[in-house]
Design an enzyme around this catalytic site. Structure first.
Site, mmCIF file in Angstrom:
data_model
loop_
_atom_site.group_PDB
_atom_site.id
_atom_site.type_symbol
_atom_site.label_atom_id
_atom_site.label_comp_id
_atom_site.label_asym_id
_atom_site.label_seq_id
_atom_site.Cartn_x
_atom_site.Cartn_y
_atom_site.Cartn_z
ATOM 1 N N VAL A 127 0.860 -1.178 0.000
ATOM 2 C CA VAL A 127 0.000 0.000 0.000
ATOM 3 C C VAL A 127 0.896 1.229 0.000
ATOM 4 O O VAL A 127 1.820 1.341 0.801
ATOM 5 C CB VAL A 127 -0.969 0.010 1.208
ATOM 6 C CG1 VAL A 127 -1.995 -1.097 1.083
ATOM 7 C CG2 VAL A 127 -0.234 -0.148 2.525
ATOM 8 N N SER A 128 0.645 2.130 -0.956
ATOM 9 C CA SER A 128 1.539 3.280 -1.113
ATOM 10 C C SER A 128 0.908 4.595 -0.695
ATOM 11 O O SER A 128 1.563 5.624 -0.702
ATOM 12 C CB SER A 128 1.994 3.378 -2.574
ATOM 13 O OG SER A 128 0.883 3.412 -3.440
ATOM 14 N N THR A 129 -0.377 4.592 -0.330
ATOM 15 C CA THR A 129 -1.026 5.821 0.130
ATOM 16 C C THR A 129 -1.808 5.536 1.395
ATOM 17 O O THR A 129 -2.100 4.386 1.717
ATOM 18 C CB THR A 129 -2.005 6.381 -0.936
ATOM 19 O OG1 THR A 129 -3.138 5.508 -1.036
ATOM 20 C CG2 THR A 129 -1.335 6.500 -2.296
ATOM 21 N N VAL A 180 5.137 2.239 0.680
ATOM 22 C CA VAL A 180 6.288 1.859 -0.141
ATOM 23 C C VAL A 180 5.922 1.956 -1.610
ATOM 24 O O VAL A 180 4.883 1.443 -2.031
ATOM 25 C CB VAL A 180 6.756 0.420 0.177
ATOM 26 C CG1 VAL A 180 7.875 -0.001 -0.759
ATOM 27 C CG2 VAL A 180 7.210 0.326 1.622
#
Length: 212
Positions: free
Chosen positions: A10-12, A40
């Site tokens: 998960v990047s947000t 990440v």
């Protein structure tokens, strides 16, 4: 005993590993464990270099099943994704995706089936990279578009978040139907059609309103 492990990247802040687990279980996967890297980037950080990615490689054993929402969770670089999937297959790990229901394993010894499998891995990895590059380009275009306009006029606030926009664009690229995307994201069909019709403007709307 073999196990089924979900890897979630998960990047947000709007995305969650719990949401990806819910999607996997709704698709029929019985998840034994979840390994998640949060905040990440899949574009700049290889799976083996992510904190939980390294742990994942240590956990997986022959016969285990690795579940990912789509191959872009493993990476957004063609070479990285293909190398990762082939290394996992070499270890006897089965890789399965929630979207499209794909299965990659090293069980087949038939050369024709191997050729088809390897071609599919290459195609899906190339799609992941192309999607990442298209997203970055749309973001740049959206920012430029927003700056070029009068700051006093922002228009209607977008009904979608950054995470929702990323999901819509990813699923559209994969050929997922608008109705299915609406169910996955909670957005209206009209909003999805507007994003599909002008992705640069969709990015610009987020930029104008400062939505992350």
């Amino acid at each position: 005993m073999s196990q089924v492990i979900l890897y979630a990247r998960v990047s947000t802040t709007e995305q969650t590993a719990a949401h990806q687990r819910t999607q996997a279980e709704a698709a029929g996967f019985a998840i034994d464990a979840v390994v998640a890297d949060e905040g990440v980037s899949g574009v700049s950080t290889r799976l083996a270099d992510r904190p939980q990615g390294r742990r994942l490689f240590d956990m997986l054993r022959h016969g285990d099943v690795l579940v990912v929402r789509w191959v872009d969770r493993l990476g957004r670089d063609y070479q990285d994704v293909t190398d990762t999937i082939r290394e996992l297959m070499r270890r006897g790990v089965i890789v399965r995706t929630v979207i499209n229901g794909l299965t990659f394993d090293g069980a087949t010894k038939d050369p024709m089936q191997q050729a088809v499998r390897d071609a599919l891995i290459a195609f899906m990895s190339a799609m992941a990279q192309a999607q990442a590059e298209a997203t970055k380009e749309a973001q740049r275009a959206g920012i430029a578009h927003a700056k070029a306009r009068d700051d006093a006029y922002r228009g209607r606030k977008p009904s979608y978040s950054r995470a929702q926009l990323d999901i819509v664009r990813a699923q559209l690229a994969q050929g997922v139907g608008v109705s299915s995307i609406a169910r996955d994201t909670g957005l209206s069909r009209g909003a999805i059609y507007r994003i599909q019709g002008d992705p640069a403007d969709a990015e610009a709307a987020l930029a104008r309103w400062g939505v992350q």
